[in-house]
Design a protein around this motif. Sequence first.
Motif, PDB file in Angstrom:
ATOM      1  N   HIS A 240       0.862  -1.179   0.000  1.00  0.00           N
ATOM      2  CA  HIS A 240       0.000   0.000   0.000  1.00  0.00           C
ATOM      3  C   HIS A 240       0.899   1.229   0.000  1.00  0.00           C
ATOM      4  N   LEU A 241       0.860   1.981  -1.095  1.00  0.00           N
ATOM      5  CA  LEU A 241       1.578   3.252  -1.178  1.00  0.00           C
ATOM      6  C   LEU A 241       0.531   4.351  -1.099  1.00  0.00           C
ATOM      7  N   TYR A 242       0.666   5.212  -0.108  1.00  0.00           N
ATOM      8  CA  TYR A 242      -0.325   6.271   0.059  1.00  0.00           C
ATOM      9  C   TYR A 242       0.358   7.617   0.189  1.00  0.00           C
TER      10      TYR A 242
ATOM     11  N   ALA B  62      -4.662  -7.976  10.397  1.00  0.00           N
ATOM     12  CA  ALA B  62      -5.214  -8.719   9.262  1.00  0.00           C
ATOM     13  C   ALA B  62      -4.376  -9.943   8.913  1.00  0.00           C
ATOM     14  N   GLY B  63      -3.298 -10.166   9.682  1.00  0.00           N
ATOM     15  CA  GLY B  63      -2.486 -11.361   9.471  1.00  0.00           C
ATOM     16  C   GLY B  63      -1.312 -11.182   8.538  1.00  0.00           C
ATOM     17  N   LEU B  64      -0.981  -9.951   8.197  1.00  0.00           N
ATOM     18  CA  LEU B  64       0.140  -9.706   7.293  1.00  0.00           C
ATOM     19  C   LEU B  64       1.436  -9.511   8.073  1.00  0.00           C
ATOM     20  N   ALA B  65       2.522  -9.946   7.499  1.00  0.00           N
ATOM     21  CA  ALA B  65       3.857  -9.720   8.049  1.00  0.00           C
ATOM     22  C   ALA B  65       4.439  -8.504   7.327  1.00  0.00           C
ATOM     23  N   ILE B  66       4.825  -7.503   8.074  1.00  0.00           N
ATOM     24  CA  ILE B  66       5.383  -6.279   7.486  1.00  0.00           C
ATOM     25  C   ILE B  66       6.849  -6.521   7.155  1.00  0.00           C
ATOM     26  N   ASP B  67       7.223  -6.316   5.898  1.00  0.00           N
ATOM     27  CA  ASP B  67       8.611  -6.497   5.473  1.00  0.00           C
ATOM     28  C   ASP B  67       9.413  -5.211   5.615  1.00  0.00           C
ATOM     29  N   GLU B  68       8.821  -4.110   5.162  1.00  0.00           N
ATOM     30  CA  GLU B  68       9.514  -2.826   5.277  1.00  0.00           C
ATOM     31  C   GLU B  68       8.549  -1.687   5.016  1.00  0.00           C
ATOM     32  N   VAL B  69       9.005  -0.504   5.401  1.00  0.00           N
ATOM     33  CA  VAL B  69       8.277   0.729   5.130  1.00  0.00           C
ATOM     34  C   VAL B  69       9.251   1.647   4.413  1.00  0.00           C
ATOM     35  N   THR B  70       8.826   2.208   3.288  1.00  0.00           N
ATOM     36  CA  THR B  70       9.678   3.133   2.555  1.00  0.00           C
ATOM     37  C   THR B  70       8.962   4.468   2.412  1.00  0.00           C
ATOM     38  N   HIS B  71       9.738   5.518   2.222  1.00  0.00           N
ATOM     39  CA  HIS B  71       9.205   6.881   2.131  1.00  0.00           C
ATOM     40  C   HIS B  71       9.676   7.475   0.811  1.00  0.00           C
ATOM     41  N   HIS B  72       8.781   8.212   0.131  1.00  0.00           N
ATOM     42  CA  HIS B  72       9.048   8.653  -1.237  1.00  0.00           C
ATOM     43  C   HIS B  72       8.539  10.061  -1.519  1.00  0.00           C
ATOM     44  N   ASN B  73       8.866  10.509  -2.727  1.00  0.00           N
ATOM     45  CA  ASN B  73       8.349  11.745  -3.323  1.00  0.00           C
ATOM     46  C   ASN B  73       8.769  13.014  -2.603  1.00  0.00           C
ATOM     47  N   ALA B  74      10.058  13.118  -2.302  1.00  0.00           N
ATOM     48  CA  ALA B  74      10.585  14.370  -1.761  1.00  0.00           C
ATOM     49  C   ALA B  74      10.214  15.484  -2.739  1.00  0.00           C
ATOM     50  N   PRO B  75       9.456  16.495  -2.287  1.00  0.00           N
ATOM     51  CA  PRO B  75       8.968  17.515  -3.217  1.00  0.00           C
ATOM     52  C   PRO B  75      10.057  18.158  -4.081  1.00  0.00           C
ATOM     53  N   ASP B  76      11.215  18.461  -3.506  1.00  0.00           N
ATOM     54  CA  ASP B  76      12.279  19.072  -4.306  1.00  0.00           C
ATOM     55  C   ASP B  76      12.818  18.101  -5.344  1.00  0.00           C
TER      56      ASP B  76
ATOM     57  N   LEU C  25       8.949  16.077   4.310  1.00  0.00           N
ATOM     58  CA  LEU C  25      10.111  15.849   3.452  1.00  0.00           C
ATOM     59  C   LEU C  25       9.876  14.730   2.447  1.00  0.00           C
ATOM     60  N   LEU C  26       9.171  13.681   2.878  1.00  0.00           N
ATOM     61  CA  LEU C  26       8.871  12.524   2.030  1.00  0.00           C
ATOM     62  C   LEU C  26       7.410  12.132   2.273  1.00  0.00           C
ATOM     63  N   PRO C  27       6.466  12.811   1.594  1.00  0.00           N
ATOM     64  CA  PRO C  27       5.055  12.663   1.931  1.00  0.00           C
ATOM     65  C   PRO C  27       4.342  11.425   1.384  1.00  0.00           C
ATOM     66  N   SER C  28       5.045  10.560   0.686  1.00  0.00           N
ATOM     67  CA  SER C  28       4.429   9.309   0.248  1.00  0.00           C
ATOM     68  C   SER C  28       5.046   8.162   1.031  1.00  0.00           C
ATOM     69  N   VAL C  29       4.199   7.245   1.483  1.00  0.00           N
ATOM     70  CA  VAL C  29       4.631   6.133   2.321  1.00  0.00           C
ATOM     71  C   VAL C  29       4.209   4.835   1.645  1.00  0.00           C
ATOM     72  N   ALA C  30       5.114   3.862   1.626  1.00  0.00           N
ATOM     73  CA  ALA C  30       4.782   2.537   1.103  1.00  0.00           C
ATOM     74  C   ALA C  30       5.016   1.514   2.206  1.00  0.00           C
ATOM     75  N   VAL C  31       3.983   0.727   2.486  1.00  0.00           N
ATOM     76  CA  VAL C  31       4.097  -0.354   3.460  1.00  0.00           C
ATOM     77  C   VAL C  31       4.099  -1.654   2.656  1.00  0.00           C
ATOM     78  N   TRP C  32       5.197  -2.396   2.777  1.00  0.00           N
ATOM     79  CA  TRP C  32       5.425  -3.632   2.031  1.00  0.00           C
ATOM     80  C   TRP C  32       5.214  -4.800   2.985  1.00  0.00           C
ATOM     81  N   ALA C  33       4.303  -5.686   2.620  1.00  0.00           N
ATOM     82  CA  ALA C  33       3.977  -6.798   3.509  1.00  0.00           C
ATOM     83  C   ALA C  33       3.785  -8.065   2.685  1.00  0.00           C
ATOM     84  N   ARG C  34       3.604  -9.168   3.395  1.00  0.00           N
ATOM     85  CA  ARG C  34       3.310 -10.440   2.746  1.00  0.00           C
ATOM     86  C   ARG C  34       2.335 -11.206   3.616  1.00  0.00           C
ATOM     87  N   ARG C  35       1.572 -12.030   2.969  1.00  0.00           N
ATOM     88  CA  ARG C  35       0.673 -12.922   3.702  1.00  0.00           C
ATOM     89  C   ARG C  35       1.444 -14.210   3.939  1.00  0.00           C
ATOM     90  N   PRO C  36       1.716 -14.547   5.176  1.00  0.00           N
ATOM     91  CA  PRO C  36       2.510 -15.748   5.438  1.00  0.00           C
ATOM     92  C   PRO C  36       1.884 -16.986   4.800  1.00  0.00           C
TER      93      PRO C  36
END
Length: 196
Positions: A69-71, A121-135, A178-189
């Motif tokens: 989910h990237l929001y 919901a039963g998901l394993a979170i792998d990582e969280v990344t941050h994106h879209n630095a306005p500059d 600074l990085l207003p877009s967030v991506a949560v990367w997960a997997r369903r075990p």
Amino acid sequence: IDAEQARRGLAPHAARARVLNELVPPRDGRVLAGHDAVISLSVLEHVKHLDRFLAYSAACAAPGGRVVHLYDLGHALTPSSWRERAHVAAARVPVARMAIPATRWTSYVSLDAVVASMRRAGLAIDEVTHHNAPDAVALLKLAPDDEDGQRLLDEVVAWEGALGPALAAVDPAVREPLLPSVAVWARRPAGGSGDA
């Protein structure tokens, strides 16, 4: 990108990819389960019933499947209109929340709430990344529309992704503008539940 553009772009993979642009979960109660990847792009900030949506996305993934989910926090941090500002503010007030229809929903999305809901919901979170630095986004718009420009874009995205672990401890009030877009990367075990 709208759903029709995504469908055109995925046309060569139509047998293996599906783009949905509908109420989720669907009103008829069906679950579109068994997918290798479930991805939402700039959706969570427009979802009124976030826990239900995130649980549904987990149910749609096959065991071992990825859920991403990237929001975008831009609506909440830098509203583009008085209406958007009012909707974001109203979304924070329990009584006012009821007055905003789901089709007009725009809100601030807490990373902690998203991660907690995905884990429930039963998901394993792998990582969280941050994106879209306005500059950086503004600079990339000046890049040539060729292989060099694509290479530059790839390098910026890789740099933003590499920052993820270091940014986890940074106060959201500092990090988010600074990085207003967030991506949560997960997997369903493949078996059992996610990482509590």
